[in-house]
Scaffold this motif. Structure first.
Motif, PDB file in Angstrom:
ATOM      1  N   PHE A 214       0.872  -1.234  -0.096  1.00 31.86           N
ATOM      2  CA  PHE A 214       0.045  -0.153  -0.074  1.00 31.86           C
ATOM      3  C   PHE A 214       1.039   1.423  -0.155  1.00 31.86           C
ATOM      4  N   THR A 215       0.599   2.335  -0.828  1.00 35.67           N
ATOM      5  CA  THR A 215       1.154   3.480  -0.831  1.00 35.67           C
ATOM      6  C   THR A 215       0.083   4.622  -0.850  1.00 35.67           C
ATOM      7  N   ALA A 216       0.176   5.440   0.207  1.00 38.49           N
ATOM      8  CA  ALA A 216      -0.756   6.306   0.442  1.00 38.49           C
ATOM      9  C   ALA A 216      -0.767   7.871  -0.341  1.00 38.49           C
ATOM     10  N   VAL A 217      -1.825   7.850  -1.703  1.00 35.91           N
ATOM     11  CA  VAL A 217      -1.501   8.915  -2.481  1.00 35.91           C
ATOM     12  C   VAL A 217      -2.100  10.238  -1.678  1.00 35.91           C
ATOM     13  N   THR A 218      -3.245  10.116  -0.843  1.00 37.20           N
ATOM     14  CA  THR A 218      -3.660  11.054   0.208  1.00 37.20           C
ATOM     15  C   THR A 218      -3.648  10.498   1.539  1.00 37.20           C
ATOM     16  N   PRO A 219      -3.759  11.289   2.415  1.00 36.72           N
ATOM     17  CA  PRO A 219      -3.939  10.914   3.629  1.00 36.72           C
ATOM     18  C   PRO A 219      -5.395   9.888   3.591  1.00 36.72           C
TER      19      PRO A 219
END
Length: 264
Positions: A177-182
């Motif tokens: 998982f990589t957060a694009v936004t919070p």
């Protein structure tokens, strides 16, 4: 009062779905659970989007910090885990990720995992092992113990979106998982990780298919970019995760068998 809350409903349906006597729930049971998760909002679990900020906490990186005298402090982006409930059959919790934070590629051995994005956008990259297992030609695998996996998902998911489900051998059991936004992800894991039961989380690094040669290539109608070699690695030094306080409705266990479950 938790009774009647979405969290309580989730707990009760999980208890019916995941039991020692039924190790593999039916597809219908999983669809019911997914449908319930689809209805749960961030407010239902005590999270308020208007109060969310990118939490760039100051922390220490390293898996053996207590043994190291050369700890280096730097600005990090902590991932916060909010624990809701756990028993021998399943666990429920929330991962809150600030922008650009990463939960590295890891597996879920023998587990079913349902994930609901409560808010924000998340890049998901997921693989499944190829069956039968495939490894590089013998000379190369002596130096690089890797195994071939097929790409299942490589996309950005944004709330609101349907609950995703992964299974022990399908659905993208190994994911990153990589957060694009919070963002925040409500997870149900069944059964939970357990070292005693052999369900240990392993982290991986993925290499392009072209990195190693193999005696058998993918089928001619498949793209080699859909495959990668995965190598087990130690827990990444830059994984900074902390426990937070869950402030949503608590689970009421009045119908739980004595001694079978615990709330932490």
């Amino acid at each position: 009062m938790a009774k009647g809350s979405s969290v309580q409903a989730l707990y009760e349906l999980c208890r019916k779905t995941f039991t020692p006597s039924v190790p593999s729930p039916s597809p219908i049971a999983i669809r019911k659970l997914s449908a319930l998760l689809d209805t749960i909002s961030s407010e239902d679990v005590g999270l308020k989007e208007d109060n969310l900020e990118d939490d760039r906490g100051h922390g220490f990186f390293g898996s053996n910090l207590s043994k190291s005298s050369s700890r280096v402090a730097r600005w990090a982006q902590p991932i916060t885990y909010l624990h809701i409930y756990e028993c021998e059959s399943f666990t429920i919790g929330i991962f809150c990720l600030p922008t650009s934070s990463v939960i590295p590629l890891h597996d879920h051995p023998g587990m079913i995992v349902l994930s609901k994005i409560l808010y924000g956008s998340l890049h998901v990259k997921a693989y499944d092992w190829t069956e039968p297992p495939r490894k590089p030609i013998s000379g190369e695998q002596n130096y690089f113990p890797v195994r071939l996996a097929k790409l299942h998902t490589d996309t950005v998911l944004s709330a609101p979106c349907p609950t995703t489900v992964l299974y022990p051998k399908t659905g993208g059991n190994l994911h990153c998982f990589t957060a694009v936004t919070p963002c925040a992800v409500l997870d149900v894991l069944a059964p939970p990780y357990s070292e005693a039961a052999g369900r240990i989380c392993t982290y991986y690094h993925d290499y392009p298919y072209s990195t190693f040669s193999t005696e058998k290539r993918p089928d001619v109608d498949e793209n080699e970019d859909d495959y990668a070699w995965l190598q087990a690695i130690e827990s990444p030094d830059d994984l900074y995760m902390r426990s937070g306080k869950y402030t949503g409705p608590a689970v009421q266990e009045e119908y739980c068998f004595p001694g079978s479950c615990t709330v932490v």
